[in-house]
Design an enzyme around this catalytic site. Structure first.
Site, PDB file in Angstrom:
ATOM      1  N   ASP A  44     -14.718  -3.768  15.487  1.00  0.00           N
ATOM      2  CA  ASP A  44     -15.401  -2.575  14.973  1.00  0.00           C
ATOM      3  C   ASP A  44     -14.715  -1.294  15.452  1.00  0.00           C
ATOM      4  O   ASP A  44     -15.095  -0.193  15.051  1.00  0.00           O
ATOM      5  CB  ASP A  44     -16.898  -2.588  15.317  1.00  0.00           C
ATOM      6  CG  ASP A  44     -17.162  -2.523  16.804  1.00  0.00           C
ATOM      7  OD1 ASP A  44     -16.205  -2.615  17.605  1.00  0.00           O
ATOM      8  OD2 ASP A  44     -18.345  -2.380  17.185  1.00  0.00           O
ATOM      9  N   ASP A  83     -16.100  -8.853  13.747  1.00  0.00           N
ATOM     10  CA  ASP A  83     -16.962  -8.156  14.719  1.00  0.00           C
ATOM     11  C   ASP A  83     -18.216  -7.638  14.015  1.00  0.00           C
ATOM     12  O   ASP A  83     -18.121  -7.001  12.955  1.00  0.00           O
ATOM     13  CB  ASP A  83     -16.159  -6.979  15.293  1.00  0.00           C
ATOM     14  CG  ASP A  83     -16.541  -6.642  16.707  1.00  0.00           C
ATOM     15  OD1 ASP A  83     -17.399  -7.328  17.281  1.00  0.00           O
ATOM     16  OD2 ASP A  83     -15.947  -5.683  17.249  1.00  0.00           O
ATOM     17  N   LYS A 113     -18.269 -12.050  16.296  1.00  0.00           N
ATOM     18  CA  LYS A 113     -18.506 -11.587  17.676  1.00  0.00           C
ATOM     19  C   LYS A 113     -19.597 -10.529  17.644  1.00  0.00           C
ATOM     20  O   LYS A 113     -19.652  -9.730  16.706  1.00  0.00           O
ATOM     21  CB  LYS A 113     -17.221 -10.994  18.265  1.00  0.00           C
ATOM     22  CG  LYS A 113     -17.430 -10.270  19.594  1.00  0.00           C
ATOM     23  CD  LYS A 113     -16.135  -9.850  20.241  1.00  0.00           C
ATOM     24  CE  LYS A 113     -15.693  -8.448  19.917  1.00  0.00           C
ATOM     25  NZ  LYS A 113     -16.680  -7.393  20.236  1.00  0.00           N
ATOM     26  N   GLU A 115     -22.005  -7.775  20.470  1.00  0.00           N
ATOM     27  CA  GLU A 115     -22.082  -7.203  21.820  1.00  0.00           C
ATOM     28  C   GLU A 115     -23.455  -7.399  22.446  1.00  0.00           C
ATOM     29  O   GLU A 115     -24.476  -7.232  21.748  1.00  0.00           O
ATOM     30  CB  GLU A 115     -21.805  -5.691  21.754  1.00  0.00           C
ATOM     31  CG  GLU A 115     -20.386  -5.357  21.354  1.00  0.00           C
ATOM     32  CD  GLU A 115     -20.102  -3.851  21.352  1.00  0.00           C
ATOM     33  OE1 GLU A 115     -20.963  -3.055  21.799  1.00  0.00           O
ATOM     34  OE2 GLU A 115     -19.015  -3.487  20.888  1.00  0.00           O
ATOM     35  N   GLU A 180     -15.468  -6.929  28.977  1.00  0.00           N
ATOM     36  CA  GLU A 180     -14.800  -5.621  28.881  1.00  0.00           C
ATOM     37  C   GLU A 180     -15.265  -4.710  30.010  1.00  0.00           C
ATOM     38  O   GLU A 180     -16.476  -4.610  30.279  1.00  0.00           O
ATOM     39  CB  GLU A 180     -15.116  -4.971  27.518  1.00  0.00           C
ATOM     40  CG  GLU A 180     -14.492  -3.583  27.394  1.00  0.00           C
ATOM     41  CD  GLU A 180     -14.497  -3.025  25.969  1.00  0.00           C
ATOM     42  OE1 GLU A 180     -14.968  -3.713  25.043  1.00  0.00           O
ATOM     43  OE2 GLU A 180     -14.011  -1.889  25.815  1.00  0.00           O
TER      44      GLU A 180
HETATM   45  O1  KIV Z   1     -13.640  -3.904  18.377  1.00  0.00           O
HETATM   46  C1  KIV Z   1     -12.816  -4.177  19.255  1.00  0.00           C
HETATM   47  O2  KIV Z   1     -11.636  -3.815  19.173  1.00  0.00           O
HETATM   48  C2  KIV Z   1     -13.281  -4.953  20.399  1.00  0.00           C
HETATM   49  C3  KIV Z   1     -12.306  -5.254  21.490  1.00  0.00           C
HETATM   50  C4  KIV Z   1     -12.075  -4.062  22.338  1.00  0.00           C
HETATM   51  C5  KIV Z   1     -12.740  -6.419  22.306  1.00  0.00           C
HETATM   52  O3  KIV Z   1     -14.416  -5.328  20.441  1.00  0.00           O
END
Ligand code: KIV
Length: 263
Positions: A44, A83, A113, A115, A180
């Site tokens: 994202d 993401d 993915k 968060e 992270e």
């Molecule tokens: O969106 C992204 O680039 C990320 C990475 C920093 C892990 O989530």
């Protein structure tokens, strides 16, 4: 696809490290894939690096799907991770599962993915066959709650909480976990305590894998690089140089002279 989520688990038990990079378009995905990058994240961070926003918050699910489709056309071997953007999964499990499913159904991703410590969401995804990667520590979608992009898990209490969250996500079925912006020692501890690979960014060298944002890797970012990020190329300077040279050629009337054919 040739890399699978099972491969990543196996690599952890074999002690084999791997790299993940972000891509948001066809040519970058093709080049990363050709370079042997096994995992490509359609991050994202599209919001900041490609769309010019100052945080990841404004990017929409539709924009993510659009870019993921291009990535899927470019990558032949890599495992593609889509993401989940801000507010595509936080409001309800149902909406989250639906949006995650769009990545697999419409966009050619193999997994997603998200968060934060939401094990019930991870469980809901694995229940319907959507492989999911977790992301703990500095979670950029919570930038306002964190009061900026700050290292997380610095106190003993916060570190213990993060270890609990990692275990809960593992139990809920995540196949890997991004860590992270956490202290090296905490990342090392989580890496030892969970059976799935940890993928670090600003979390020290002891994770099972590392991830970088490709704009940082190739020198295309506007902002100052974080201490942990290394620019392996300076494409930004090259683009500016090429554009400047072309502009001067046009202004000076210097032009390739075969006007009759394209090749
Ligand atoms: O969106 C992204 O680039 C990320 C990475 C920093 C892990 O989530």
């Amino acid at each position: 696809m040739s890399v699978t989520v099972q491969d990543l688990r196996a690599w952890k038990s074999e002690g084999r490290r791997f790299a993940m990079l972000t891509a948001w378009d066809y040519p970058t995905a093709r080049l990363l894939d050709e370079a042997g990058i096994p995992v490509i994240l359609v991050g994202d961070t599209l919001a900041e690096n490609i769309l010019g926003y100052s945080t990841t918050l404004p990017v929409t699910m539709d924009a993510m799907i659009h870019h993921c489709q291009a990535v899927a056309r470019g990558a032949r071997n890599a495992l593609i991770v889509g993401d989940m953007p801000f507010l595509s999964y936080q409001a309800s499990l149902e909406e989250g599962v639906h949006n995650a499913g769009r990545y697999l159904k419409e966009a050619g991703a193999h997994s997603v993915k998200f968060e934060g410590p939401l094990p019930e969401f991870a469980a809901a995804l694995t229940r319907v066959g959507i492989p999911v990667m977790g992301h703990l520590g500095l979670t950029p979608q919570s930038v306002h709650q964190m009061g900026g992009y700050r290292v997380q898990g610095k106190t003993e209490e916060a570190a213990l909480r993060l270890i609990d969250h990692a275990r809960e996500l593992e139990e809920a079925g995540v196949f890997a976990l991004v860590l992270e912006g956490v202290p090296r020692q905490l990342a090392q501890e989580v890496t030892q305590k969970v059976s799935v690979p940890t993928i670090g960014i600003g979390a020290g060298p002891d994770c099972d894998a590392q991830v970088l944002v490709t704009s940082d890797l190739v020198g295309l970012s506007e902002r100052r690089l974080a201490k942990f990020a290394k620019a392996y190329a300076n494409i930004g300077t090259e683009i500016r140089r090429a554009a400047d040279e072309y502009r001067r050629d046009v202004e000076d009337g210097e032009f390739p002279d075969d006007e009759h054919s394209y090749h």
